[in-house]
Design a protein around this motif. Structure first.
Motif, PDB file in Angstrom:
ATOM      1  N   ALA A  50      41.490  49.970  40.114  1.00  0.00           N
ATOM      2  CA  ALA A  50      40.973  49.336  41.280  1.00  0.00           C
ATOM      3  C   ALA A  50      42.566  49.014  42.056  1.00  0.00           C
ATOM      4  O   ALA A  50      43.311  48.368  41.489  1.00  0.00           O
ATOM      5  CB  ALA A  50      40.267  48.289  41.542  1.00  0.00           C
ATOM      6  N   ASP A  51      42.623  49.523  43.326  1.00  0.00           N
ATOM      7  CA  ASP A  51      43.870  49.104  44.104  1.00  0.00           C
ATOM      8  C   ASP A  51      43.535  47.758  44.925  1.00  0.00           C
ATOM      9  O   ASP A  51      42.879  47.930  46.218  1.00  0.00           O
ATOM     10  CB  ASP A  51      44.333  50.201  45.012  1.00  0.00           C
ATOM     11  N   GLY A  52      43.781  46.697  44.561  1.00  0.00           N
ATOM     12  CA  GLY A  52      43.401  45.234  45.418  1.00  0.00           C
ATOM     13  C   GLY A  52      42.187  45.013  45.011  1.00  0.00           C
ATOM     14  O   GLY A  52      41.348  45.627  45.754  1.00  0.00           O
ATOM     15  N   ILE A  53      41.729  44.249  44.049  1.00  0.00           N
ATOM     16  CA  ILE A  53      40.607  43.691  43.670  1.00  0.00           C
ATOM     17  C   ILE A  53      40.633  42.335  43.413  1.00  0.00           C
ATOM     18  O   ILE A  53      41.304  41.621  42.977  1.00  0.00           O
ATOM     19  CB  ILE A  53      39.945  44.370  42.517  1.00  0.00           C
ATOM     20  N   THR A  54      39.461  41.498  43.565  1.00  0.00           N
ATOM     21  CA  THR A  54      39.201  39.906  43.181  1.00  0.00           C
ATOM     22  C   THR A  54      37.996  40.097  42.226  1.00  0.00           C
ATOM     23  O   THR A  54      37.034  40.596  42.810  1.00  0.00           O
ATOM     24  CB  THR A  54      39.006  39.053  44.259  1.00  0.00           C
ATOM     25  N   ILE A  55      38.260  39.446  41.058  1.00  0.00           N
ATOM     26  CA  ILE A  55      36.832  39.389  40.225  1.00  0.00           C
ATOM     27  C   ILE A  55      36.552  37.920  40.011  1.00  0.00           C
ATOM     28  O   ILE A  55      37.398  37.251  39.608  1.00  0.00           O
ATOM     29  CB  ILE A  55      37.302  40.062  38.793  1.00  0.00           C
ATOM     30  N   PHE A  56      35.343  37.735  40.076  1.00  0.00           N
ATOM     31  CA  PHE A  56      34.840  36.394  39.773  1.00  0.00           C
ATOM     32  C   PHE A  56      33.992  36.650  38.376  1.00  0.00           C
ATOM     33  O   PHE A  56      32.974  36.978  38.220  1.00  0.00           O
ATOM     34  CB  PHE A  56      34.001  35.817  41.055  1.00  0.00           C
ATOM     35  N   ALA A  57      34.771  36.323  37.333  1.00  0.00           N
ATOM     36  CA  ALA A  57      34.370  36.715  35.951  1.00  0.00           C
ATOM     37  C   ALA A  57      33.836  35.374  35.374  1.00  0.00           C
ATOM     38  O   ALA A  57      34.536  34.587  35.024  1.00  0.00           O
ATOM     39  CB  ALA A  57      35.870  37.153  35.054  1.00  0.00           C
ATOM     40  N   PRO A  58      32.692  35.753  34.795  1.00  0.00           N
ATOM     41  CA  PRO A  58      32.008  34.416  34.100  1.00  0.00           C
ATOM     42  C   PRO A  58      32.591  34.146  32.600  1.00  0.00           C
ATOM     43  O   PRO A  58      32.976  35.279  32.192  1.00  0.00           O
ATOM     44  CB  PRO A  58      30.298  35.041  33.923  1.00  0.00           C
TER      45      PRO A  58
ATOM     46  N   GLY B 124      46.913  39.856  38.016  1.00  0.00           N
ATOM     47  CA  GLY B 124      47.345  41.185  37.788  1.00  0.00           C
ATOM     48  C   GLY B 124      48.157  41.886  38.675  1.00  0.00           C
ATOM     49  O   GLY B 124      47.942  41.518  39.918  1.00  0.00           O
ATOM     50  N   ASP B 125      48.759  43.252  38.465  1.00  0.00           N
ATOM     51  CA  ASP B 125      49.484  43.790  39.397  1.00  0.00           C
ATOM     52  C   ASP B 125      48.539  44.423  40.563  1.00  0.00           C
ATOM     53  O   ASP B 125      48.719  44.331  41.644  1.00  0.00           O
ATOM     54  CB  ASP B 125      50.174  45.001  38.985  1.00  0.00           C
ATOM     55  N   ASN B 126      47.265  44.663  40.188  1.00  0.00           N
ATOM     56  CA  ASN B 126      46.268  45.200  41.292  1.00  0.00           C
ATOM     57  C   ASN B 126      45.296  44.291  41.660  1.00  0.00           C
ATOM     58  O   ASN B 126      44.234  44.738  42.486  1.00  0.00           O
ATOM     59  CB  ASN B 126      45.584  46.441  40.465  1.00  0.00           C
ATOM     60  N   GLY B 127      45.572  42.972  41.241  1.00  0.00           N
ATOM     61  CA  GLY B 127      44.316  41.938  41.646  1.00  0.00           C
ATOM     62  C   GLY B 127      44.383  40.614  41.187  1.00  0.00           C
ATOM     63  O   GLY B 127      45.476  40.221  40.473  1.00  0.00           O
ATOM     64  N   VAL B 128      43.418  39.971  41.241  1.00  0.00           N
ATOM     65  CA  VAL B 128      43.491  38.557  40.904  1.00  0.00           C
ATOM     66  C   VAL B 128      41.928  38.281  40.182  1.00  0.00           C
ATOM     67  O   VAL B 128      41.016  38.864  40.594  1.00  0.00           O
ATOM     68  CB  VAL B 128      43.403  37.459  41.690  1.00  0.00           C
ATOM     69  N   VAL B 129      41.858  37.508  39.111  1.00  0.00           N
ATOM     70  CA  VAL B 129      40.647  37.068  38.382  1.00  0.00           C
ATOM     71  C   VAL B 129      40.563  35.660  38.702  1.00  0.00           C
ATOM     72  O   VAL B 129      41.392  34.632  38.481  1.00  0.00           O
ATOM     73  CB  VAL B 129      40.556  37.572  36.924  1.00  0.00           C
TER      74      VAL B 129
END
Length: 186
Positions: free
Chosen positions: A82-90, A172-177
């Motif tokens: 993904a190019d620019g993503i935010t993941i709310f990871a459980p 990460g380079d393409n986003g954040v978790v």
């Protein structure tokens, strides 16, 4: 293939870290002189130059179930590319609280929808989230409300399931978790 890359990166980092702990200081200095390497102000960061959000999350043992489930559902590659993503990871404990996880793993379509509910387009570091409530569209097309209450970040689904961010800004380079304490199953 992506999982092998993740495992290879994690293994390499672990070996390098272990080697650094056991190395003779005289050998370390010689190696640095031979390679022309110098210590940086960050304490010798050995992270590869290009690390996507999946690889960044794989360095966090508390997100291993999320990564396993995401790869099993076939969206690990989507998140990594993904190019620019935010993941709310459980976190792992959040998955331990899901009663029908084995059944969900068998229903890839439903599992994919649940996992896509945890991701939004664009990169939102915790400091970028405005005070109050912000509605964002998830990859599943649903609305996720992100609540910033004086730096305490929570997320809430349209059905009312709510989770708290317990570890923010895994970049990460393409986003954040952001690690959360509940699976957003509804």
């Amino acid at each position: 293939m992506k999982m092998l890359t993740i495992l290879a990166v994690a293994s390499s980092l672990a070996l390098v870290a272990c080697a650094g702990e056991e190395a003779d200081p005289a050998e370390t200095d010689t190696t640095a002189e031979q390679t022309g390497a110098e210590d940086d102000a960050g304490g010798g960061d050995m992270t590869p130059d290009a690390v996507d959000v999946v690889e960044a999350a794989s360095a966090n043992d508390n997100l291993s179930t999320f990564l396993e489930v995401a790869v099993g559902a076939g969206i690990g590659e989507t998140l990594a590319q993904a190019d620019g993503i935010t993941i709310f990871a459980p976190i792992n404990q959040a998955f331990d609280n899901v009663e029908n996880l084995d059944t969900l793993r068998e229903n890839q379509e439903q599992l994919t929808t649940i996992l896509e509910r945890h991701a939004v387009s664009n990169r939102y570091l915790s400091g970028d989230i405005p005070e109050g409530e912000t509605e964002l569209e998830t990859l599943s097309g649903e609305t996720l409300t992100v609540i910033n209450n004086d730096g305490l970040i929570r997320v809430r689904t349209a059905a009312g399931t709510e989770a708290m961010v317990v570890e923010a800004d895994i970049e990460g380079d393409n986003g954040v978790v952001h690690a959360i304490n509940t699976v957003l199953a509804q």
